[in-house]
Design a protein around this motif. Structure first.
Motif, PDB file in Angstrom:
ATOM      1  N   LYS A 169       0.838  -1.201   0.000  1.00  0.00           N
ATOM      2  CA  LYS A 169       0.000   0.000   0.000  1.00  0.00           C
ATOM      3  C   LYS A 169       0.877   1.257   0.000  1.00  0.00           C
ATOM      4  CE  LYS A 169      -3.598   2.328   2.590  1.00  0.00           C
ATOM      5  NZ  LYS A 169      -4.519   2.320   3.732  1.00  0.00           N
ATOM      6  N   ASN A 207      -4.885  -5.678   3.189  1.00  0.00           N
ATOM      7  CA  ASN A 207      -4.868  -4.226   3.086  1.00  0.00           C
ATOM      8  C   ASN A 207      -4.020  -3.780   1.876  1.00  0.00           C
ATOM      9  OD1 ASN A 207      -5.608  -1.770   4.059  1.00  0.00           O
ATOM     10  ND2 ASN A 207      -3.983  -1.644   5.616  1.00  0.00           N
ATOM     11  N   ASP A 208      -2.871  -4.429   1.703  1.00  0.00           N
ATOM     12  CA  ASP A 208      -2.012  -4.142   0.540  1.00  0.00           C
ATOM     13  C   ASP A 208      -2.733  -4.522  -0.751  1.00  0.00           C
ATOM     14  OD1 ASP A 208       0.363  -3.221   1.925  1.00  0.00           O
ATOM     15  OD2 ASP A 208       0.652  -5.291   2.568  1.00  0.00           O
ATOM     16  N   ALA A 252      -5.171  -2.020  -1.763  1.00  0.00           N
ATOM     17  CA  ALA A 252      -4.516  -0.808  -2.279  1.00  0.00           C
ATOM     18  C   ALA A 252      -4.021  -1.013  -3.707  1.00  0.00           C
ATOM     19  CB  ALA A 252      -3.355  -0.417  -1.372  1.00  0.00           C
TER      20      ALA A 252
END
Ligand SMILES: [Zn+2]
Length: 424
Positions: A232, A281-282, A285
């Motif tokens: 991210k 989460n990455d 993103a």
């Protein structure tokens, strides 16, 4: 002999339309309805795309052809619908002289079933602080520069490399990795590393080097391209840099879109790659980065290895997975079918965008006058990915066994069929 592809859904110039495609003299001649020719390919209910463009593959040729060679690597590309690829220079020997570069370019042309563009190295042997003669490498056929697989550790070396690349109008494609922070890790720093008791890789190994390089790119004005962005923070840095007018582009690999460290449930080396699988989460993103244009394109990082190099646990195994033969069908099935990406978006990132980023004038478009490089895909039928079907010498893919749509039916390079699915 002229050929007409009839009744396909054709991706042309950023849009999808029902049209026939007439091919003669190795080129696209016309698009239109009711076209005829001696040879007819029926593409009813099929997608006709410009040949896909994958500017990140490893063919291990010369030096490690037990893993892959130019013939099998390019056949794997053809089976995945790719007609133009960019081959990384981390082979043995590294093509850091014009003579070695010419030899590779010659082999790519003679044995490649698709167009193979050759990267030259950023530094001599990819592990020194000495720069090769970029002008001579370019003259010998290098289309861009990369030390992929290794980061350039010394900032002054990278600064000089960027200055000289800029002078020679060569793009610098970077595997961003600070070795001191990488610290011989094998999987992402997080729960999977802890659970499996494996040496962690800090995301800082990638992000700090991107941050450094963006400042060097700003100063030098070079076209700086980040390979396989995986975090991210990398996406955020590149987004900011683009807003500042820095000449930066980047790619994401299918496996970082499709998988996360949560998929690492056992000590299975088919999930070991560099950069490693990151967090959810990455992954979110990266998807957002593609959708807002921060990430320009998709490239597979096709990294074939022999069986013994990918068995016996993650700690000792080689980094990397194959990608050419699974990229389109996996991305179509997991992202287009559920409506996360449109088909047009996905095709853009695999055709027009990589051609634009790397300034390739003869790839990525189905237009009259362009080479007849195209791929036909079946989006309607589901098929299981099987090891025995791979054209690559290697089978190191975590996607084997998946049921996917978007099987390649036929791939054509300069009007010649280079791959055709066996009739069921
Ligand atoms: Zn890499």
């Amino acid at each position: 002999m002229a050929t007409v592809i009839k009744h396909g859904l054709v991706f042309q110039n950023g849009r999808l339309l029902h049209t026939d495609v007439l091919i003669a003299d190795k080129q696209i001649q016309t698009l239109g309805n009711n076209l005829t020719a001696e040879h007819i390919i029926d593409a009813s209910n099929l997608l006709v795309s410009p040949g896909l463009v994958d500017l990140h593959v490893h063919y291990r040729d010369p030096g490690q052809t037990y893993k892959e060679d130019v013939i099998t690597g390019s056949l794997a590309a053809a089976r995945g619908g790719f007609t133009t690829v960019g081959a990384m220079p981390n082979v043995l020997p590294v093509p850091d002289t014009p003579a070695l570069m010419s030899k590779m370019v010659q082999n790519n042309q003679t044995n490649g079933r698709v167009h193979i563009l050759q990267y030259g190295p950023i530094t001599k042997n990819e592990d020194t602080d000495e720069l090769p003669d970029y002008a001579a490498l370019k003259q010998a056929g290098a289309f861009a520069l990369s030390n992929d697989g290794k980061g350039v550790q010394n900032a002054q070396t990278m600064y000089s490399a960027m200055q000289q690349a800029r002078e020679n109008q060569l793009l610098v494609a970077v595997h961003a990795q600070d070795d001191s922070l990488f610290n011989h890790g094998v999987v992402n720093e997080g729960p999977a590393a802890e659970k499996l008791a494996l040496r962690p890789i800090s995301e800082l190994a990638e992000t700090t080097q991107i941050a450094r390089d963006l400042l060097l790119a700003q100063k030098t004005g070079v076209h700086y391209h980040v390979c396989h962005v995986s975090t991210k923070t990398s996406v955020c840095l590149i987004r900011m840099a683009k807003k500042q007018g820095i000449n930066v582009t980047c790619e994401v690999a299918p496996h970082h879109l499709l998988l996360t460290e949560d998929d690492l449930v056992s000590d299975d080396a088919y999930y070991k790659m560099n950069p490693p699988l990151r967090t959810k989460n990455d992954q979110a993103a990266l998807i957002a980065g593609l959708l807002d244009g921060t990430i320009d394109m998709i490239a597979t990082d096709h990294a074939p290895h022999a069986l013994q190099e990918k068995t016996g646990g993650i700690a000792k195994a080689a980094f990397g997975i194959t990608g050419s033969e699974t990229a389109f069908s996996e991305l179509y099935t997991k992202f287009v079918k559920p409506g996360i990406f449109t088909l047009t978006e996905l095709l853009n990132w695999l055709t027009i965008k990589p051609a634009q980023v790397f300034g390739l004038k003869n790839a990525g478009m189905l237009e009259p006058g362009m080479p007849a490089d195209l791929a036909i895909f079946d989006l309607a039928h589901v098929k299981r990915i099987k090891e025995q079907d791979y054209c690559s010498k290697a089978i190191n893919s975590p996607f084997t066994g998946d049921e996917v749509y978007g099987q390649t039916v036929l791939t054509m390079v300069a009007g010649k069929i280079v791959y055709q699915k066996e009739q069921a």
